[in-house]
Design a protein around this motif. Structure first.
Motif, PDB file in Angstrom:
ATOM      1  N   ILE A  75     115.954  22.772 -40.942  1.00 21.48           N
ATOM      2  CA  ILE A  75     116.332  23.873 -41.836  1.00 21.48           C
ATOM      3  C   ILE A  75     117.794  24.189 -41.587  1.00 21.48           C
ATOM      4  N   LYS A  76     118.567  24.233 -42.663  1.00 23.53           N
ATOM      5  CA  LYS A  76     119.960  24.653 -42.576  1.00 23.53           C
ATOM      6  C   LYS A  76     120.130  25.920 -43.397  1.00 23.53           C
ATOM      7  N   GLY A  77     120.993  26.778 -42.920  1.00 23.29           N
ATOM      8  CA  GLY A  77     121.182  28.031 -43.638  1.00 23.29           C
ATOM      9  C   GLY A  77     122.553  28.630 -43.399  1.00 23.29           C
ATOM     10  N   LYS A  78     122.788  29.729 -44.087  1.00 24.62           N
ATOM     11  CA  LYS A  78     124.049  30.444 -43.939  1.00 24.62           C
ATOM     12  C   LYS A  78     123.753  31.906 -43.637  1.00 24.62           C
ATOM     13  N   VAL A  79     124.496  32.441 -42.668  1.00 17.28           N
ATOM     14  CA  VAL A  79     124.344  33.834 -42.262  1.00 17.28           C
ATOM     15  C   VAL A  79     125.640  34.574 -42.560  1.00 17.28           C
ATOM     16  N   THR A  80     125.521  35.694 -43.256  1.00 12.55           N
ATOM     17  CA  THR A  80     126.673  36.566 -43.471  1.00 12.55           C
ATOM     18  C   THR A  80     126.760  37.561 -42.323  1.00 12.55           C
ATOM     19  N   ILE A  81     127.928  37.653 -41.717  1.00 11.38           N
ATOM     20  CA  ILE A  81     128.129  38.561 -40.587  1.00 11.38           C
ATOM     21  C   ILE A  81     128.252  39.994 -41.100  1.00 11.38           C
ATOM     22  N   LEU A  82     127.445  40.900 -40.540  1.00 10.40           N
ATOM     23  CA  LEU A  82     127.444  42.309 -40.966  1.00 10.40           C
ATOM     24  C   LEU A  82     128.218  43.214 -40.019  1.00 10.40           C
ATOM     25  N   GLY A  83     128.295  42.850 -38.721  1.00  8.44           N
ATOM     26  CA  GLY A  83     129.092  43.663 -37.812  1.00  8.44           C
ATOM     27  C   GLY A  83     128.498  43.773 -36.428  1.00  8.44           C
ATOM     28  N   ASP A  84     129.269  44.428 -35.557  1.00  7.72           N
ATOM     29  CA  ASP A  84     128.913  44.614 -34.156  1.00  7.72           C
ATOM     30  C   ASP A  84     127.906  45.755 -34.039  1.00  7.72           C
ATOM     31  N   VAL A  85     126.728  45.447 -33.530  1.00  9.87           N
ATOM     32  CA  VAL A  85     125.656  46.436 -33.424  1.00  9.87           C
ATOM     33  C   VAL A  85     126.084  47.638 -32.595  1.00  9.87           C
ATOM     34  N   ASP A  86     126.852  47.422 -31.551  1.00 10.59           N
ATOM     35  CA  ASP A  86     127.240  48.501 -30.629  1.00 10.59           C
ATOM     36  C   ASP A  86     128.567  49.142 -30.992  1.00 10.59           C
ATOM     37  N   ASN A  87     129.167  48.729 -32.096  1.00 14.52           N
ATOM     38  CA  ASN A  87     130.480  49.267 -32.466  1.00 14.52           C
ATOM     39  C   ASN A  87     130.501  49.660 -33.945  1.00 14.52           C
ATOM     40  N   ASP A  88     129.461  50.401 -34.362  1.00 13.95           N
ATOM     41  CA  ASP A  88     129.381  50.951 -35.714  1.00 13.95           C
ATOM     42  C   ASP A  88     129.526  49.870 -36.783  1.00 13.95           C
ATOM     43  N   LEU A  89     128.973  48.696 -36.509  1.00 20.37           N
ATOM     44  CA  LEU A  89     128.962  47.563 -37.442  1.00 20.37           C
ATOM     45  C   LEU A  89     130.367  47.140 -37.886  1.00 20.37           C
ATOM     46  N   ARG A  90     131.311  47.275 -36.999  1.00 20.21           N
ATOM     47  CA  ARG A  90     132.648  46.754 -37.312  1.00 20.21           C
ATOM     48  C   ARG A  90     132.649  45.246 -37.166  1.00 20.21           C
ATOM     49  N   LEU A  91     133.376  44.581 -38.052  1.00 25.64           N
ATOM     50  CA  LEU A  91     133.425  43.120 -38.001  1.00 25.64           C
ATOM     51  C   LEU A  91     134.113  42.668 -36.722  1.00 25.64           C
ATOM     52  N   PRO A  92     133.612  41.597 -36.119  1.00 30.70           N
ATOM     53  CA  PRO A  92     134.221  41.107 -34.863  1.00 30.70           C
ATOM     54  C   PRO A  92     135.607  40.524 -35.109  1.00 30.70           C
ATOM     55  N   ARG A  93     136.389  40.457 -34.053  1.00 30.97           N
ATOM     56  CA  ARG A  93     137.738  39.881 -34.122  1.00 30.97           C
ATOM     57  C   ARG A  93     137.748  38.394 -33.817  1.00 30.97           C
ATOM     58  N   THR A  94     136.654  37.906 -33.250  1.00 29.10           N
ATOM     59  CA  THR A  94     136.583  36.480 -32.912  1.00 29.10           C
ATOM     60  C   THR A  94     135.312  35.889 -33.501  1.00 29.10           C
TER      61      THR A  94
END
Length: 503
Positions: A75-94
């Motif tokens: 199975i191959k798939g794509k995941v959309t990044i929603l954010g850092d669970v512990d940082n108010d769902l802010r997108l990661p820098r790396t």
């Protein structure tokens, strides 16, 4: 539980993964790296086999390979990044390193994200029934909402769930009910207040009543006499000088005096007669719409109730005029209250539910209702006026108006033009999510926007109260009619027999 691992190049907004487990589109996963726990959503999946590639054209060969290898697939798939669970769902820098494991997000992670203060429960996750989905009431009302779906997908149930939830906050809701669907509704958190489609013409603007009179835009002389008669009639009523309570009859008598005036030119008499004929037509067609004895229609709104403006008994032209009249009055009144504290103005916020938005705010016409719906969509937030657009034909709803809805609940949509129109209006709807819309079952929806922290696939709760709507059971209707016919025939025959008749 690890369901797969990242492969290839990853980015800050999405990752690809491969898995041996059968994950589901819409499920949430977590990726742990660099000391962070990142939440993502599976937006697309494909299942394949290394051995059974597209270069094999013999079904017997495929059968033999399947017999040998069994269920050996990937199975191959794509995941959309929603954010850092512990940082108010802010997108990661790396980005995540390739090979990073993906785990299904637990209830403990999702609950705090999908519940919030001032929340309204919509239902539960399609993929996890024990996880409730709630939305922020303040952001839903102030930033506007669109509920879109094909016919029969569950729009009315969704509207009813939302209305009932808002009544728990003592909201003032006004539903423009195009098909008398909610007039007999029963909500657990508040009562229904049905408002008859009757207006006092003295609160109307000239353009509103002119539209009903069907005066052509190029008939400037007719328009001039109509305007003068309208303003004269309104003054007579305000000064208690009118001899009748029928606004149109007063207008007719005003015009008749001008017509009988010897100083009126013959050509003007002809134009006046044309206007008088139009007013006669108005009086016949809209005799129940106008009443000078009623107050401002806004005074009929009640807080803590589902106010229903029943438009099922009027034509679309009248409905457009009534909706534009109410919205214009509301915006004007709320501005007076918010800016100047006018105690005679509308003192409380209102949430408008616009059923059949493709009729009242169409893509290809410019009725007054569309203008005022768009005005509310643009300016209403500052004055406590919220908007909910409901339609089974999204492609027919004005794109600019739809784009002002910063929240969307999208149920099943199959028509590609509908899908494209909605995607154009919403910056949160990705191509992969659009592809999932035809696969939604009745009552399942995609929830997007500012009222929720993350895009969500939801099974909407079933509304427990009573409402009219949905498809008629046609066969039951036929059977019921035949049964009544037979009973009526039997009763008539019995009466005939009792009177001494002979079968």
């Amino acid at each position: 539980m690890i369901i797969g691992r990242c492969i290839g190049e990853t980015s800050l907004i999405e990752v690809s993964f491969v898995s041996k487990s059968l994950a589901k589109v819409g499920e949430y996963v977590t990726l742990e790296y660099d000391g962070k726990c990142i939440l993502g959503m599976i937006e697309s999946l494909v299942r394949g086999s290394v051995s059974l590639n597209e270069d094999i054209y013999d079904p017997d060969t495929i059968a033999k390979i399947t017999e040998i290898e069994g269920n050996d697939f990937y199975i191959k798939g794509k995941v959309t990044i929603l954010g850092d669970v512990d940082n108010d769902l802010r997108l990661p820098r790396t980005p995540a390193p390739p090979g990073t494991p993906l785990k299904l997000a637990t209830k403990e992670i999702l609950d705090p994200i999908l519940r919030m203060d001032n929340s309204l429960k919509l239902g539960h996750l399609i993929s996890q029934e024990d996880v409730e989905v709630c939305v922020d009431v303040n952001k839903m009302v102030s930033r506007h909402l669109a509920i879109l779906a094909m016919t029969g997908a569950g729009k009315s149930n969704t509207v009813s769930v939302i209305v009932d939830g808002l009544l728990d906050y003592n909201a003032c809701i006004l539903i423009f009910d195009m098909h008398s669907e909610y007039s007999g509704a029963s909500f657990s958190n508040g009562e229904v207040n049905v408002i008859e489609p009757i207006v006092n013409p003295k609160y109307m603007e000239f353009n509103e009543i002119k539209k009903l009179a069907n005066i052509p835009s190029n008939a400037s002389i007719q328009e001039r006499f109509f305007r003068r008669a309208f303003l004269k009639t309104r003054n007579l009523i305000q000064n208690n000088e009118a001899k009748s309570t029928n606004f149109l009859e007063i207008m007719y008598s005003v015009l008749n005096r001008w017509y009988e005036d010897e100083d009126t030119a013959t050509n003007d008499k002809n134009k006046i007669m044309d206007v008088m004929n139009k007013i006669e037509d108005l009086n016949v067609k809209y005799d129940r719409l106008f009443n000078t004895n009623v107050g401002n229609i806004l005074n009929k709104l009640e807080v803590g109730k589902a106010n229903i403006l029943d438009l099922g008994q009027v034509d679309e032209n009248t409905a457009e005029v009534l909706v534009s009249h109410v919205l214009r009055q509301s915006l004007k009144s709320r501005k007076r209250y918010v800016k100047h504290g006018d105690e005679d103005a509308l003192k409380f916020p209102v949430f408008f539910v616009v059923e059949e938005a493709h009729i009242l705010a169409p893509n290809n016409r410019n009725p007054d209702s569309k203008y005022w719906i768009t005005r509310i969509a643009r300016e209403g937030r500052k004055f406590g006026l919220g908007l909910c657009l409901v339609s089974q034909s999204p492609k027919s709803v004005d794109g600019e108006t739809l784009a002002q809805a910063n929240n969307m609940i999208i149920l099943r949509l199959v028509e590609p033009k509908d899908q494209k129109h909605v995607q154009t209006a919403s910056e949160n709807l990705s191509e992969d999510l659009v592809k999932q819309l035809p696969s939604l079952n009745i009552g399942e929806a995609m929830v997007l926007g500012l009222m929720t922290k993350i895009p969500t696939l939801v099974k909407i709760d079933e509304f427990k109260g009573r409402r009219i709507g949905g498809d008629l059971k046609i066969t039951d209707e036929w059977s019921s009619f035949i049964k009544k016919e037979k009973e009526e025939l039997k009763r008539s025959n019995q009466e005939f027999f009792d009177l001494g008749g002979d079968y």
